[in-house]
Design an enzyme around this catalytic site. Structure first.
Site, PDB file in Angstrom:
ATOM      1  CG  ASP A 155      -1.787   1.224   1.350  1.00  0.00           C
ATOM      2  OD1 ASP A 155      -2.341   1.636   0.316  1.00  0.00           O
ATOM      3  OD2 ASP A 155      -1.925   1.791   2.452  1.00  0.00           O
ATOM      4  CB  SER A 156       0.294   4.833  -0.464  1.00  0.00           C
ATOM      5  OG  SER A 156      -0.759   5.021   0.468  1.00  0.00           O
ATOM      6  CE1 TYR A 158       2.376   5.089  -3.718  1.00  0.00           C
ATOM      7  CE2 TYR A 158       0.830   3.303  -4.104  1.00  0.00           C
ATOM      8  CZ  TYR A 158       2.119   3.739  -3.883  1.00  0.00           C
ATOM      9  OH  TYR A 158       3.134   2.821  -3.842  1.00  0.00           O
ATOM     10  N   GLY A 159      -2.967   9.172  -3.655  1.00  0.00           N
ATOM     11  CA  GLY A 159      -4.212   9.748  -4.175  1.00  0.00           C
ATOM     12  C   GLY A 159      -4.032  10.968  -5.060  1.00  0.00           C
ATOM     13  CB  CYS A 217      -3.230   0.493  -2.393  1.00  0.00           C
ATOM     14  SG  CYS A 217      -3.266   2.218  -2.906  1.00  0.00           S
ATOM     15  CG  ASN A 218      -9.684   0.943  -2.632  1.00  0.00           C
ATOM     16  OD1 ASN A 218     -10.698   0.385  -3.012  1.00  0.00           O
ATOM     17  ND2 ASN A 218      -9.249   0.845  -1.385  1.00  0.00           N
ATOM     18  CB  THR A 219      -4.942   4.994  -5.079  1.00  0.00           C
ATOM     19  OG1 THR A 219      -5.794   5.462  -4.032  1.00  0.00           O
ATOM     20  CG2 THR A 219      -4.637   6.129  -6.024  1.00  0.00           C
ATOM     21  CD  GLU A 277       0.530   6.429   6.013  1.00  0.00           C
ATOM     22  OE1 GLU A 277       1.697   6.333   6.399  1.00  0.00           O
ATOM     23  OE2 GLU A 277      -0.139   5.451   5.609  1.00  0.00           O
ATOM     24  CB  CYS A 304      -9.187   5.005   0.667  1.00  0.00           C
ATOM     25  SG  CYS A 304      -7.529   5.328   1.301  1.00  0.00           S
ATOM     26  CB  THR A 305      -6.705  -0.009   2.263  1.00  0.00           C
ATOM     27  OG1 THR A 305      -5.537   0.692   1.797  1.00  0.00           O
ATOM     28  CG2 THR A 305      -7.215  -0.916   1.163  1.00  0.00           C
ATOM     29  CG  HIS A 306      -4.718   5.052   4.503  1.00  0.00           C
ATOM     30  ND1 HIS A 306      -4.254   4.557   3.309  1.00  0.00           N
ATOM     31  CD2 HIS A 306      -3.619   5.439   5.211  1.00  0.00           C
ATOM     32  CE1 HIS A 306      -2.921   4.643   3.290  1.00  0.00           C
ATOM     33  NE2 HIS A 306      -2.516   5.172   4.442  1.00  0.00           N
TER      34      HIS A 306
HETATM   35  N1  DGL Z   1      -4.692   3.234   0.951  1.00  0.00           N
HETATM   36  C1  DGL Z   1      -4.755   3.715  -0.350  1.00  0.00           C
HETATM   37  C2  DGL Z   1      -6.013   3.411  -1.095  1.00  0.00           C
HETATM   38  O1  DGL Z   1      -6.642   2.424  -0.790  1.00  0.00           O
HETATM   39  C3  DGL Z   1      -3.865   4.827  -0.773  1.00  0.00           C
HETATM   40  C4  DGL Z   1      -4.322   6.183  -0.467  1.00  0.00           C
HETATM   41  C5  DGL Z   1      -3.284   7.224  -0.777  1.00  0.00           C
HETATM   42  O2  DGL Z   1      -2.100   6.964  -0.611  1.00  0.00           O
HETATM   43  O3  DGL Z   1      -3.689   8.310  -1.171  1.00  0.00           O
HETATM   44  O4  DGL Z   1      -6.409   4.106  -1.993  1.00  0.00           O
END
Ligand code: DGL
Length: 257
Positions: A10-11, A42-43, A73-75, A151, A183-185
């Site tokens: 993931d990011s 990453y977004g 990570c969805n992104t 984060e 988003c996994t966060h």
């Molecule tokens: N956890 C990520 C996701 O699922 C990354 C979000 C990010 O880094 O912006 O999209």
């Protein structure tokens, strides 16, 4: 082959929400978790940068002998999984916003989607959304700043609550009955979300579905490990160990990828 580890990336620490589900379903797998904290979030990054990072991390995981990679990570999934599948021969499991089950389960005909800009603007997300939400109203919001707050270990802070209230207000003015966490966060914001959302809103998090799909793929390729169970954690930046500790992780190695 079956005793080789599974790679997860993931990011940042958001993918730990997916990792937790994986560890619950597959307790005897060895796992290497990579947090690309040098490039988080990453977004806001371009499809090209996200793809280049996904390829570089996968190359590293393959060099560590991983038998399968979970893009937690969805992104990264919505922007880069097609490229990963084209370029590497190992199996991949990705994660995408759970639009379909939310749309199918909606009684009010209005659903909310909370995701990064990178996910919401991706072709994969837009196609899935169009395919499954005919006749429904979909209110999509970019979770500005939320990844960074998670984060920084501030998921349950007042700042986060305020930020979430602002972001969700266009949805709360409408009768949404499902909120898709894209988003996994964001599963780490559940406690704060509970304070804000009406009781009838179902929060959709697909970590368990990702674990199930991983299990299915391990079955299909005959890759199950029955003797492992260790997880090693890596970050591409100097890890903020206090934050990792608060997520139950004791040791994180820095790695250059
Ligand atoms: N956890 C990520 C996701 O699922 C990354 C979000 C990010 O880094 O912006 O999209």
């Amino acid at each position: 082959m079956h005793t080789k580890p599974i790679g997860v990336f993931d990011s940042g620490i958001g993918g730990l929400s997916v990792l937790n589900a994986l560890k619950e379903m597959l307790p005897h797998e060895d796992i290497l978790y990579v947090a690309d904290q040098a490039y988080t979030p990453y977004g806001k990054r371009t499809k090209e940068t996200i793809t280049a990072r996904a390829v570089a991390i996968t190359n590293w995981l393959v060099a560590q002998d991983c038998k399968l990679v979970v893009v937690a990570c969805n992104t990264a999934t919505t922007n880069a999984v097609a490229q990963l599948r084209a370029q590497f021969s190992i199996p991949f499991v990705g994660i995408e916003p759970a639009i379909k089950p939310a749309a199918l389960g909606s009684q009010t005909g209005v659903i909310g989607v909370l995701a990064t800009a990178g996910t919401l603007t991706s072709t994969l997300f837009q196609t899935t959304s169009q395919d499954y939400t005919q006749g429904l109203e979909v209110i999509s919001q970019v979770g500005h700043g939320l990844v960074s707050l998670v984060e920084e270990g501030k998921a349950n802070s007042e700042t986060t609550e305020q930020q979430l209230r602002e972001i969700l207000s266009p949805m709360l003015e409408k009768p949404i009955d499902h909120l898709v966490l894209g988003c996994t966060h964001y599963p780490f914001l559940t406690q704060t979300l509970k304070k804000i959302l009406p009781k009838n809103v179902t929060v959709m998090d697909c970590s368990a579905a990702v674990a199930k799909q991983t299990n299915r793929l391990l079955d299909f390729h005959n890759l199950h490990n029955t003797k492992g169970g260790k997880t090693a954690y890596y970050s591409t930046a100097t890890p903020e160990i206090d934050v990792w500790n608060s997520f139950g992780v004791a040791e994180v190695k820095q790695v250059e990828i």
